[in-house]
Write a protein that holds these residues in place. Sequence first.
Motif, PDB file in Angstrom:
ATOM      1  N   PHE A   1      12.478 -23.702  -8.539  1.00  0.00           N
ATOM      2  CA  PHE A   1      13.086 -23.056  -7.236  1.00  0.00           C
ATOM      3  C   PHE A   1      13.028 -21.607  -7.583  1.00  0.00           C
ATOM      4  N   ILE A   2      12.697 -20.782  -7.034  1.00  0.00           N
ATOM      5  CA  ILE A   2      12.392 -19.036  -6.824  1.00  0.00           C
ATOM      6  C   ILE A   2      13.464 -18.481  -5.890  1.00  0.00           C
ATOM      7  N   PHE A   3      13.882 -17.694  -5.945  1.00  0.00           N
ATOM      8  CA  PHE A   3      15.091 -16.859  -5.268  1.00  0.00           C
ATOM      9  C   PHE A   3      14.468 -15.887  -4.769  1.00  0.00           C
ATOM     10  N   GLY A   4      14.912 -15.176  -3.712  1.00  0.00           N
ATOM     11  CA  GLY A   4      14.721 -13.897  -3.113  1.00  0.00           C
ATOM     12  C   GLY A   4      13.789 -13.729  -3.778  1.00  0.00           C
ATOM     13  N   ASP A   5      13.195 -11.489  -3.953  1.00  0.00           N
ATOM     14  CA  ASP A   5      12.668 -11.145  -4.334  1.00  0.00           C
ATOM     15  C   ASP A   5      11.326 -11.920  -5.053  1.00  0.00           C
ATOM     16  N   GLY A   6      11.387 -12.813  -6.317  1.00  0.00           N
ATOM     17  CA  GLY A   6      10.413 -13.670  -6.917  1.00  0.00           C
ATOM     18  C   GLY A   6       9.669 -13.474  -5.880  1.00  0.00           C
ATOM     19  N   LEU A   7       9.867 -14.019  -4.960  1.00  0.00           N
ATOM     20  CA  LEU A   7       8.944 -14.337  -3.380  1.00  0.00           C
ATOM     21  C   LEU A   7       7.811 -13.209  -3.123  1.00  0.00           C
ATOM     22  N   VAL A   8       8.248 -12.039  -3.050  1.00  0.00           N
ATOM     23  CA  VAL A   8       6.800 -11.554  -2.664  1.00  0.00           C
ATOM     24  C   VAL A   8       5.867 -11.572  -3.112  1.00  0.00           C
ATOM     25  N   SER A   9       4.981 -11.088  -2.180  1.00  0.00           N
ATOM     26  CA  SER A   9       3.563 -11.057  -3.178  1.00  0.00           C
ATOM     27  C   SER A   9       3.516  -9.307  -4.190  1.00  0.00           C
ATOM     28  N   CYS A  10       2.382  -9.646  -4.871  1.00  0.00           N
ATOM     29  CA  CYS A  10       2.717  -8.519  -5.575  1.00  0.00           C
ATOM     30  C   CYS A  10       1.666  -7.597  -4.845  1.00  0.00           C
ATOM     31  N   SER A  11       0.724  -7.512  -4.071  1.00  0.00           N
ATOM     32  CA  SER A  11       0.587  -6.075  -3.048  1.00  0.00           C
ATOM     33  C   SER A  11       1.611  -5.838  -2.836  1.00  0.00           C
ATOM     34  N   GLU A  12       3.127  -7.173  -1.906  1.00  0.00           N
ATOM     35  CA  GLU A  12       3.944  -5.450  -1.892  1.00  0.00           C
ATOM     36  C   GLU A  12       4.729  -5.397  -2.469  1.00  0.00           C
ATOM     37  N   PHE A  13       4.461  -5.817  -3.873  1.00  0.00           N
ATOM     38  CA  PHE A  13       5.501  -4.671  -4.993  1.00  0.00           C
ATOM     39  C   PHE A  13       4.480  -3.802  -5.254  1.00  0.00           C
ATOM     40  N   LEU A  14       3.587  -3.653  -4.839  1.00  0.00           N
ATOM     41  CA  LEU A  14       2.365  -2.411  -5.338  1.00  0.00           C
ATOM     42  C   LEU A  14       2.948  -1.087  -4.045  1.00  0.00           C
ATOM     43  N   GLN A  15       3.136  -1.520  -3.084  1.00  0.00           N
ATOM     44  CA  GLN A  15       3.129  -1.310  -1.872  1.00  0.00           C
ATOM     45  C   GLN A  15       4.241  -0.344  -1.960  1.00  0.00           C
ATOM     46  N   LYS A  16       5.648  -0.925  -2.392  1.00  0.00           N
ATOM     47  CA  LYS A  16       7.074  -0.686  -3.260  1.00  0.00           C
ATOM     48  C   LYS A  16       6.467   0.586  -4.171  1.00  0.00           C
ATOM     49  N   ALA A  17       5.751   0.166  -5.169  1.00  0.00           N
ATOM     50  CA  ALA A  17       5.772   1.306  -6.207  1.00  0.00           C
ATOM     51  C   ALA A  17       4.984   2.692  -5.813  1.00  0.00           C
ATOM     52  N   GLU A  18       4.052   2.197  -4.990  1.00  0.00           N
ATOM     53  CA  GLU A  18       3.805   3.349  -4.430  1.00  0.00           C
ATOM     54  C   GLU A  18       4.532   4.634  -3.439  1.00  0.00           C
ATOM     55  N   THR A  19       5.349   3.963  -2.827  1.00  0.00           N
ATOM     56  CA  THR A  19       6.500   4.232  -1.908  1.00  0.00           C
ATOM     57  C   THR A  19       7.443   4.631  -2.741  1.00  0.00           C
ATOM     58  N   GLU A  20       7.496   3.881  -3.822  1.00  0.00           N
ATOM     59  CA  GLU A  20       8.359   4.912  -4.794  1.00  0.00           C
ATOM     60  C   GLU A  20       8.595   6.397  -5.732  1.00  0.00           C
ATOM     61  N   ARG A  21       6.777   6.178  -5.527  1.00  0.00           N
ATOM     62  CA  ARG A  21       6.160   7.596  -6.450  1.00  0.00           C
ATOM     63  C   ARG A  21       6.157   8.657  -5.827  1.00  0.00           C
ATOM     64  N   ARG A  22       5.873   8.513  -3.954  1.00  0.00           N
ATOM     65  CA  ARG A  22       5.492   9.084  -2.860  1.00  0.00           C
ATOM     66  C   ARG A  22       7.168   9.470  -2.492  1.00  0.00           C
ATOM     67  N   THR A  23       8.216   9.122  -2.754  1.00  0.00           N
ATOM     68  CA  THR A  23       9.761   9.502  -2.319  1.00  0.00           C
ATOM     69  C   THR A  23      10.509   9.965  -3.793  1.00  0.00           C
ATOM     70  N   ARG A  24       9.953   9.852  -4.340  1.00  0.00           N
ATOM     71  CA  ARG A  24      10.906  10.551  -6.044  1.00  0.00           C
ATOM     72  C   ARG A  24       9.975  12.230  -5.692  1.00  0.00           C
ATOM     73  N   PRO A  25      11.217  13.217  -5.866  1.00  0.00           N
ATOM     74  CA  PRO A  25      11.223  14.510  -5.889  1.00  0.00           C
ATOM     75  C   PRO A  25      10.863  14.281  -7.022  1.00  0.00           C
ATOM     76  N   SER A  26       9.871  16.047  -7.170  1.00  0.00           N
ATOM     77  CA  SER A  26       9.470  16.446  -8.963  1.00  0.00           C
ATOM     78  C   SER A  26      11.310  16.883  -9.999  1.00  0.00           C
ATOM     79  N   SER A  27      11.840  16.846  -9.544  1.00  0.00           N
ATOM     80  CA  SER A  27      12.772  16.999 -10.719  1.00  0.00           C
ATOM     81  C   SER A  27      13.689  15.454 -11.090  1.00  0.00           C
ATOM     82  N   ALA A  28      13.343  14.661 -10.552  1.00  0.00           N
ATOM     83  CA  ALA A  28      13.866  13.167 -10.514  1.00  0.00           C
ATOM     84  C   ALA A  28      12.846  12.688 -12.133  1.00  0.00           C
ATOM     85  N   THR A  29      14.408  12.056 -12.693  1.00  0.00           N
ATOM     86  CA  THR A  29      14.256  12.102 -14.329  1.00  0.00           C
ATOM     87  C   THR A  29      13.613  10.476 -13.968  1.00  0.00           C
TER      88      THR A  29
END
Length: 138
Positions: free
Chosen positions: A29-57
């Motif tokens: 039985f899988i709950f919540g974000d485990g149901l996200v597809s890998c392609s959706e995860f990749l989109q969110k990872a790319e959004t994170e990269r675009r959102t991060r300022p250059s000063s981020a740790t």
Amino acid sequence: MRLDWMAITLSFTFTTPTFAQTAEHHPVFIFGDGLVSCSEFLQKAETERRTRPSSATATQIYDKEYAALIMYADGFLTGANLWDVQNSSIGDSTDTLGRMAWIENYCRTYPREKFFNALLSFRNFLKDQREFPKDQSK
């Protein structure tokens, strides 16, 4: 604001369960974000990269949806370690960036897989490794 976001994340976690087949081919039985597809995860990872300022740790996360997936991954690994007493320290030599990089590589290879399957494959990979190098970009 942060508590509101966490409450929303938890409500989705508890309201969107489903059954899935794990890599070992038994229903779970899988709950919540485990149901996200890998392609959706990749989109969110790319959004994170675009959102991060250059000063981020290296440990700062700026996209809420990506942060939710990181928290889900950490929770999954913690829970799996809790129940697998013979392998209860799996991932102790990892860090967030290294874990997410491995999962991104998996998801690029298997974009239609569920995020849960990427996590399960990652944990199985770690069980076969003596040590997983931490990200050195800090």
